[in-house]
Design a protein around this motif. Structure first.
Motif, short mmCIF file in Angstrom:
data_model
loop_
_atom_site.label_atom_id
_atom_site.label_comp_id
_atom_site.label_asym_id
_atom_site.label_seq_id
_atom_site.Cartn_x
_atom_site.Cartn_y
_atom_site.Cartn_z
N TYR B 68 5.02 -15.42 -1.93
CA TYR B 68 3.58 -15.69 -1.99
C TYR B 68 3.01 -16.02 -0.62
O TYR B 68 1.92 -15.59 -0.26
N LEU B 69 3.78 -16.79 0.17
CA LEU B 69 3.29 -17.13 1.51
C LEU B 69 3.19 -15.88 2.37
O LEU B 69 2.23 -15.70 3.12
N LEU B 70 4.20 -15.01 2.25
CA LEU B 70 4.19 -13.79 3.06
C LEU B 70 3.07 -12.85 2.64
O LEU B 70 2.47 -12.18 3.49
N THR B 71 2.78 -12.80 1.33
CA THR B 71 1.65 -11.93 0.94
C THR B 71 0.34 -12.49 1.48
O THR B 71 -0.57 -11.74 1.78
N MET B 72 0.27 -13.81 1.63
CA MET B 72 -0.95 -14.38 2.23
C MET B 72 -1.10 -13.90 3.66
O MET B 72 -2.19 -13.59 4.13
N LEU B 73 0.04 -13.83 4.35
CA LEU B 73 0.02 -13.32 5.72
C LEU B 73 -0.38 -11.84 5.71
O LEU B 73 -1.22 -11.40 6.51
N GLY B 74 0.21 -11.10 4.78
CA GLY B 74 -0.12 -9.68 4.66
C GLY B 74 -1.60 -9.48 4.39
O GLY B 74 -2.26 -8.64 4.99
N TYR B 219 0.96 -1.46 -0.10
CA TYR B 219 1.14 -1.73 1.33
C TYR B 219 0.24 -2.87 1.81
O TYR B 219 0.42 -3.40 2.88
N LEU B 220 -0.72 -3.25 0.99
CA LEU B 220 -1.68 -4.28 1.42
C LEU B 220 -1.11 -5.69 1.29
O LEU B 220 -1.55 -6.60 1.97
N ALA B 221 -0.14 -5.89 0.41
CA ALA B 221 0.40 -7.25 0.26
C ALA B 221 1.90 -7.23 -0.03
O ALA B 221 2.68 -7.95 0.59
N TYR B 222 2.31 -6.41 -0.97
CA TYR B 222 3.70 -6.43 -1.42
C TYR B 222 4.67 -5.98 -0.33
O TYR B 222 5.68 -6.64 -0.07
N TYR B 223 4.33 -4.86 0.32
CA TYR B 223 5.31 -4.21 1.18
C TYR B 223 5.78 -5.06 2.36
O TYR B 223 6.99 -5.21 2.55
N PRO B 224 4.85 -5.65 3.14
CA PRO B 224 5.33 -6.49 4.25
C PRO B 224 6.26 -7.62 3.77
O PRO B 224 7.32 -7.85 4.36
N ALA B 225 5.88 -8.27 2.68
CA ALA B 225 6.70 -9.36 2.16
C ALA B 225 8.06 -8.85 1.70
O ALA B 225 9.09 -9.47 1.97
N ALA B 226 8.05 -7.69 1.04
CA ALA B 226 9.31 -7.12 0.56
C ALA B 226 10.22 -6.78 1.73
O ALA B 226 11.44 -6.99 1.66
N ILE B 227 9.63 -6.27 2.81
CA ILE B 227 10.44 -5.96 3.99
C ILE B 227 11.10 -7.23 4.52
O ILE B 227 12.30 -7.30 4.72
N TYR B 228 10.29 -8.27 4.69
CA TYR B 228 10.82 -9.50 5.29
C TYR B 228 11.92 -10.10 4.42
O TYR B 228 12.91 -10.61 4.91
N LEU B 229 11.73 -10.04 3.11
CA LEU B 229 12.70 -10.66 2.21
C LEU B 229 13.89 -9.76 1.92
O LEU B 229 14.74 -10.08 1.09
N GLY B 230 13.96 -8.62 2.62
CA GLY B 230 15.11 -7.74 2.47
C GLY B 230 15.14 -6.98 1.16
O GLY B 230 16.20 -6.59 0.68
N LYS B 231 13.98 -6.79 0.54
CA LYS B 231 13.93 -6.07 -0.73
C LYS B 231 13.96 -4.56 -0.49
O LYS B 231 14.16 -3.80 -1.43
N VAL B 232 13.63 -4.16 0.75
CA VAL B 232 13.63 -2.73 1.05
C VAL B 232 14.95 -2.40 1.73
O VAL B 232 15.28 -2.99 2.75
N PRO B 233 15.74 -1.48 1.15
CA PRO B 233 17.02 -1.13 1.78
C PRO B 233 16.78 -0.56 3.18
O PRO B 233 15.80 0.17 3.39
N PRO B 234 17.68 -0.88 4.15
CA PRO B 234 17.46 -0.48 5.55
C PRO B 234 17.22 1.01 5.71
O PRO B 234 16.38 1.42 6.52
#
Lengths: 278, 271
Positions: B68-74, B219-234
């Motif tokens: 939630y905090l990361l989506t706020m940043l996003g 891409y507006l909120a979910y994606y950046p947070a997912a990247i940071y939290l390692g939800k997106v495979p490299p």
């Protein structure tokens, strides 16, 4: 001679309805969009309840009753008071409050109830449907006559508490000249009331719960009626402060206190009103 | 060319100064915006306390707060308050005429104004953001490494571009409909739900998850947070960013097209 307050209010309500009906499509769109907002909210909690059987003792359908209560209270506040409080800060800025002061009727009554936003009542009916859907699905549900009496009563108490907070906030715009972040503030404060009070626990939660129960009584607004209807007997956890019987008594006091306090603030603010030259 | 850069620079400077006028209100507003996070923390703690396992769809009671905090940043990058409604208002009230007369490009001007707005926002909001992220430090997983972090920053910047051109396109629809308030409201609702602002999109059951995954809104909120939290495979990281770039290009072209088509349609009366 005193004006008939009821008569004046009915005239306001009728005028607002005429005005709303002039732009029917707009009215419909407003109804639909505020409904879809609540439906999304329901979708969110349906999702959450896929992962958990209950949230601090609130099962899915009990929580739906909680949401329905939120909708009842909010739709009433939004229909009757929201547009007026919003307008008050505008009246202060433009000097239009002069005209309200000149009228031979109580000023707080006049500025609080001048407009009725009929479209907000759409959610009232959605809430009714939700209530009828959710209530029989609660486990071991029984309905007693006193619940049917107390529930609407405490919904009304909740509306009055929120009204008091709102008019207090709006009255500050008389001192500040203009209060832009009024609605942000309103939103963030009432945000706390939209969850069962049991979730506020732990070393940070307890003080927060106490503050929002006993200092600014927004937690009782929805929690008390929702508990009366959805879980009248089981009040585990939280001790005395979570027992609805105690809370229900306290709510009576809180409602009276908030109304008196907001009246006092409003009068005080009016006393320092300097008309904007118009 | 030099003259042109100078013009842009002047516009940017004016917008910056204009924005700085209300910095106190700004900082307070930002701090208040974190208040809902407080209830989110309590709500999710309660949910996890009675949930069957320790994790929900790969999220723990800590990472969900980090999410939630990361989506706020996003959202601080991708949300464009008042952009679409501002364009619609200019069209409706005829103010748009000045862009037809003056040698300034409407989208270029709005982009600069928005960059200025965001720059001021970040300088003022850095304090509140740093404070909240510091206080909530325990919710975050360990630093994900330079590669992921770079991808995270890129996704934030692309999020800004996507948010801008997407919303500008929405606003430009006003050339056809004049009153777009309800359209914008529907978009806002949809955005709140499908961008991951309300909850992590991973929570959605199939087929909704796949469906939402195809939309640019994530891409507006979910994606950046997912990247940071390692939800997106490299191995999918750069591919995902490439698709996002594709969406940005698509909306740049769409907004240009709508603007020019709109200009051709537009008729201004009176002054």
């Amino acid at each position: 001679m005193h004006p008939s307050y009821l008569g004046v209010f009915l005239t306001f309500a009728r005028n607002s309805l005429i005005r709303d009906m002039t732009f029917r499509t707009n009215f419909l769109i407003e109804v639909v969009s505020s409904m879809s907002w609540m439906i999304m909210n329901l979708g969110f909690y349906t999702l959450v309840y896929q992962f958990t059987p209950d949230i601090e003792g609130w099962g899915k359908y009990e929580f739906f009753v909680f949401i329905a209560t939120t909708m009842f209270v909010n739709s009433l506040v939004q229909a009757f008071f929201m547009p007026n409080a919003q307008e008050l800060s505008e009246l202060v800025r433009t000097g239009g409050l002069d005209f309200a002061l000149l009228k031979p009727i109580d000023t707080q009554f006049l500025v609080s109830l001048r407009r009725v936003n009929w479209s907000s009542l759409g959610n009232f009916f959605v809430a009714l449907v939700l209530l009828v859907y959710a209530l029989p699905r609660i486990e071991n549900f029984q309905l007693f006559w006193w619940q049917i009496l107390l529930y609407p009563f405490y919904v009304l108490m909740g509306v009055l508490i929120l009204y008091s907070i709102m008019i207090t906030l709006a009255a500050t715009s008389i001192w500040l000249g203009r209060n832009q972040s009024l609605y942000d503030f309103w939103f963030y404060i009432t945000n706390f009331s939209r969850y069962p009070m049991e979730i506020y626990r732990g070393s940070y939660g307890e003080p927060l719960r106490n503050a929002f129960t006993f200092v600014i009584p927004i937690l009782v607004v929805i929690n008390v009626p929702a508990k009366i209807l959805a879980k009248p007997f089981n009040s585990q956890g939280g001790g005395m402060a979570a027992d609805w019987r105690f809370l229900a008594l306290f709510t009576l006091f809180a409602t009276a206190a908030s109304l008196i306090f907001s009246r006092w603030i409003f009068k005080k603010a009016l006393g320092s009103y300097r008309s904007a030259s118009s | 060319m030099v003259a042109r850069v100078q013009t842009w620079w002047t516009i940017l400077k004016i917008c910056l100064e204009e924005r700085l006028v209300y910095r106190g209100d700004f900082a307070l507003g930002t701090l208040m915006r974190f208040l809902p996070i407080v209830t989110q923390i309590f709500l999710w703690t309660a949910v996890f306390a009675s949930a069957a396992g320790n994790t929900i769809e790969g999220y723990t009671s800590e990472t969900i707060i980090a999410y939630y905090l990361l989506t706020m940043l996003g959202r601080a990058f991708s949300s464009m308050p008042g952009l679409a409604s501002g364009i619609a208002k200019q069209v409706r009230e005829g103010e748009i005429k000045k862009f037809l007369i003056q040698p300034i490009d409407l989208l270029g001007y709005l982009l600069l104004a928005r960059i200025a707005h965001k720059l001021v926002y970040y300088t003022v909001a850095a304090g509140p953001f740093a404070l909240v992220f510091y206080l909530c430090g325990d919710y975050f997983p360990p630093f994900p490494g330079m590669q992921v972090f770079t991808a995270f920053i890129i996704s934030l910047l692309l999020g800004f571009a996507l948010g801008f051109f997407l919303e500008a396109s929405m606003g430009l629809v006003a050339f056809w409909f004049l009153e777009v308030t309800s359209l914008l409201f529907v978009y806002m609702l949809f955005n709140f739900f499908c961008s991951g602002h309300m909850f992590p999109l991973d929570f959605l059951p199939e087929p909704y998850f796949t469906l939402v995954n195809f939309l640019p809104l994530k891409y507006l909120a979910y994606y950046p947070a997912a990247i940071y939290l390692g939800k997106v495979p490299p191995e999918e990281l750069w591919q995902g960013l490439l698709i996002e770039t594709g969406w940005v290009v698509f909306f740049i072209i769409l907004s240009r097209y709508l603007m020019n088509a709109g200009y051709n349609r537009y008729s201004g009366f009176g002054g």
